[in-house]
Design a protein around this motif. Sequence first.
Motif: not given
Length: 213
Positions: A110-117, A119-124
């Motif tokens: 979750l957190y690496p993707l949510a921090l912009g690491w 092109d896809w935001d898992a938080y959504r």
Amino acid sequence: MLPPANDLFALLGIDLVLCAGCLRLLSWRYGGALWTRWVTAAVFVLLWCPVGSAGLPLLAYVRGVSSDLSISLVVLACLGMYRRLSGEPPTVLRERTSVNLVFAMGALFLYPLALGWGDWDAYRLGWGSPGLGVVLLLVSIMCWVKGFRLVPVLVAVALLAWVAGAMESTNLWDYLIDPWLGVAAIFQSIKLAVGRGFAWLRRMHHGTISLSP
């Protein structure tokens, strides 16, 4: 005038987690002495005391630093506190390992993707994505079949709280996991892996010695 129910719920969760940490520290240092329970109870009450010109409880200032805690962390804290107060044995190692691994993998996803690491935001996914529900169902079934009961219980309680709107957030991720729980789970998983690695090396070393002429 009382604050909104969501704020009271968030403050209560923070208070329970802090009290669980206090009781765990005191129990580790002084055992199950009766006075440690009274100290924990005093901490629970004192954290609600208003401080400053705004008259906000101490918990409100803690909340400004910690943000709202996940339902999973609050439930784990309550379980740990209940076991220490009742004298029941701690959670077996297999259950603790499964919880740490599941939440460590969740945090690393979750957190690496949510921090912009990426092109896809898992938080959504937390805003009502069917995919996240399917993954949670599969993880819960897999853990239940393997004999791990705690992970499915945590998922179920978080889902119920999310449906009820118990927290200020409307994102399911915030009910399932928070950075504090994620960091602790990653640390415990690394600690377990290192410990098992050293144990394996010791066994190999002793086996080599015993087999040598």
